[in-house]
Design a protein around this motif. Sequence first.
Motif, PDB file in Angstrom:
ATOM      1  N   ASP A   1      -2.550  -3.583  -2.877  1.00  0.00           N
ATOM      2  CA  ASP A   1      -3.174  -2.390  -3.450  1.00  0.00           C
ATOM      3  C   ASP A   1      -3.014  -2.452  -4.966  1.00  0.00           C
ATOM      4  O   ASP A   1      -1.967  -2.869  -5.471  1.00  0.00           O
ATOM      5  CB  ASP A   1      -2.469  -1.144  -2.891  1.00  0.00           C
ATOM      6  CG  ASP A   1      -3.093   0.152  -3.360  1.00  0.00           C
ATOM      7  OD1 ASP A   1      -4.274   0.148  -3.782  1.00  0.00           O
ATOM      8  OD2 ASP A   1      -2.396   1.181  -3.303  1.00  0.00           O
TER       9      ASP A   1
ATOM     10  N   GLU B   1       0.861  -1.194   0.000  1.00  0.00           N
ATOM     11  CA  GLU B   1       0.000   0.000   0.000  1.00  0.00           C
ATOM     12  C   GLU B   1       0.892   1.237   0.000  1.00  0.00           C
ATOM     13  O   GLU B   1       1.817   1.327   0.804  1.00  0.00           O
ATOM     14  CB  GLU B   1      -0.885  -0.042   1.256  1.00  0.00           C
ATOM     15  CG  GLU B   1      -1.672   1.213   1.561  1.00  0.00           C
ATOM     16  CD  GLU B   1      -2.681   1.554   0.484  1.00  0.00           C
ATOM     17  OE1 GLU B   1      -2.377   2.481  -0.314  1.00  0.00           O
ATOM     18  OE2 GLU B   1      -3.748   0.910   0.433  1.00  0.00           O
ATOM     19  N   ASP B   2       0.613   2.155  -0.926  1.00  0.00           N
ATOM     20  CA  ASP B   2       1.460   3.355  -1.008  1.00  0.00           C
ATOM     21  C   ASP B   2       0.905   4.521  -0.196  1.00  0.00           C
ATOM     22  O   ASP B   2       1.610   5.500   0.031  1.00  0.00           O
ATOM     23  CB  ASP B   2       1.650   3.786  -2.467  1.00  0.00           C
ATOM     24  CG  ASP B   2       0.343   4.119  -3.151  1.00  0.00           C
ATOM     25  OD1 ASP B   2      -0.559   3.256  -3.139  1.00  0.00           O
ATOM     26  OD2 ASP B   2       0.213   5.229  -3.679  1.00  0.00           O
TER      27      ASP B   2
ATOM     28  N   LYS C   1     -11.731  -0.832  -0.661  1.00  0.00           N
ATOM     29  CA  LYS C   1     -11.290   0.328   0.112  1.00  0.00           C
ATOM     30  C   LYS C   1     -12.293   1.457  -0.103  1.00  0.00           C
ATOM     31  O   LYS C   1     -12.840   1.566  -1.191  1.00  0.00           O
ATOM     32  CB  LYS C   1      -9.902   0.783  -0.347  1.00  0.00           C
ATOM     33  CG  LYS C   1      -8.805  -0.204  -0.054  1.00  0.00           C
ATOM     34  CD  LYS C   1      -7.445   0.447  -0.096  1.00  0.00           C
ATOM     35  CE  LYS C   1      -7.090   0.991  -1.467  1.00  0.00           C
ATOM     36  NZ  LYS C   1      -5.703   1.522  -1.511  1.00  0.00           N
TER      37      LYS C   1
ATOM     38  N   GLN D   1      -3.517   0.194  -7.154  1.00  0.00           N
ATOM     39  CA  GLN D   1      -2.893   1.415  -7.671  1.00  0.00           C
ATOM     40  C   GLN D   1      -1.650   1.733  -6.865  1.00  0.00           C
ATOM     41  O   GLN D   1      -1.733   2.121  -5.697  1.00  0.00           O
ATOM     42  CB  GLN D   1      -3.883   2.571  -7.627  1.00  0.00           C
ATOM     43  CG  GLN D   1      -5.046   2.335  -8.581  1.00  0.00           C
ATOM     44  CD  GLN D   1      -6.037   3.467  -8.571  1.00  0.00           C
ATOM     45  OE1 GLN D   1      -6.324   4.041  -7.535  1.00  0.00           O
ATOM     46  NE2 GLN D   1      -6.556   3.790  -9.745  1.00  0.00           N
ATOM     47  N   LEU D   2      -0.509   1.535  -7.505  1.00  0.00           N
ATOM     48  CA  LEU D   2       0.784   1.817  -6.879  1.00  0.00           C
ATOM     49  C   LEU D   2       1.568   2.735  -7.810  1.00  0.00           C
ATOM     50  O   LEU D   2       1.362   2.696  -9.024  1.00  0.00           O
ATOM     51  CB  LEU D   2       1.580   0.515  -6.687  1.00  0.00           C
ATOM     52  CG  LEU D   2       0.995  -0.539  -5.751  1.00  0.00           C
ATOM     53  CD1 LEU D   2       1.798  -1.841  -5.871  1.00  0.00           C
ATOM     54  CD2 LEU D   2       0.984  -0.034  -4.319  1.00  0.00           C
TER      55      LEU D   2
HETATM   56 MN    MN Z   1      -2.510   3.112  -3.957  1.00  0.00          MN
END
Ligand code: MN
Length: 134
Positions: free
Chosen positions: A57, A13-14, A109, A59-60
């Motif tokens: 996640d 997770e970013d 999320k 989207q990184l």
């Molecule tokens: Mn993300």
Amino acid sequence: MPDPAGRLALIVEDNPDNMLLMKDVLRRAGYRTEEARTAREVEERLQASLPDVILMDIQLPGEDGLTLTRRLRADARTAEVPIVALTAYAMADDQVRAQDAGCDGYITKPIDTRNFAGQLAAILGRLHSKAGAP
Ligand code: MN
């Protein structure tokens, strides 16, 4: 349902706030946790040891979570590690894409802190029974 006590969860997770939240919830539920913010960090972690589950996640920054998932599935060493996608609630397509990429399940999320550990346990329990283990 498998007992989470002592299981190692790698959280990918970013977003630092999301990371803290998931880490806190999983630790309270009895998991040990490791963190990674990018695909590169994941690969570094996996060289040291394999976790019991990866929370991924989608989207990184840099390589996205689904491309990374495909690569992990194609590698014999990581092919069987359970991967649970973290998808945006609004992005229904993400759930299909996560499954196509080889994820074992998904959790939307923003996470629901009261249900997150239960959602994860349900996914892992399903995998466990599919594998025919007692
Ligand atoms: Mn993300």
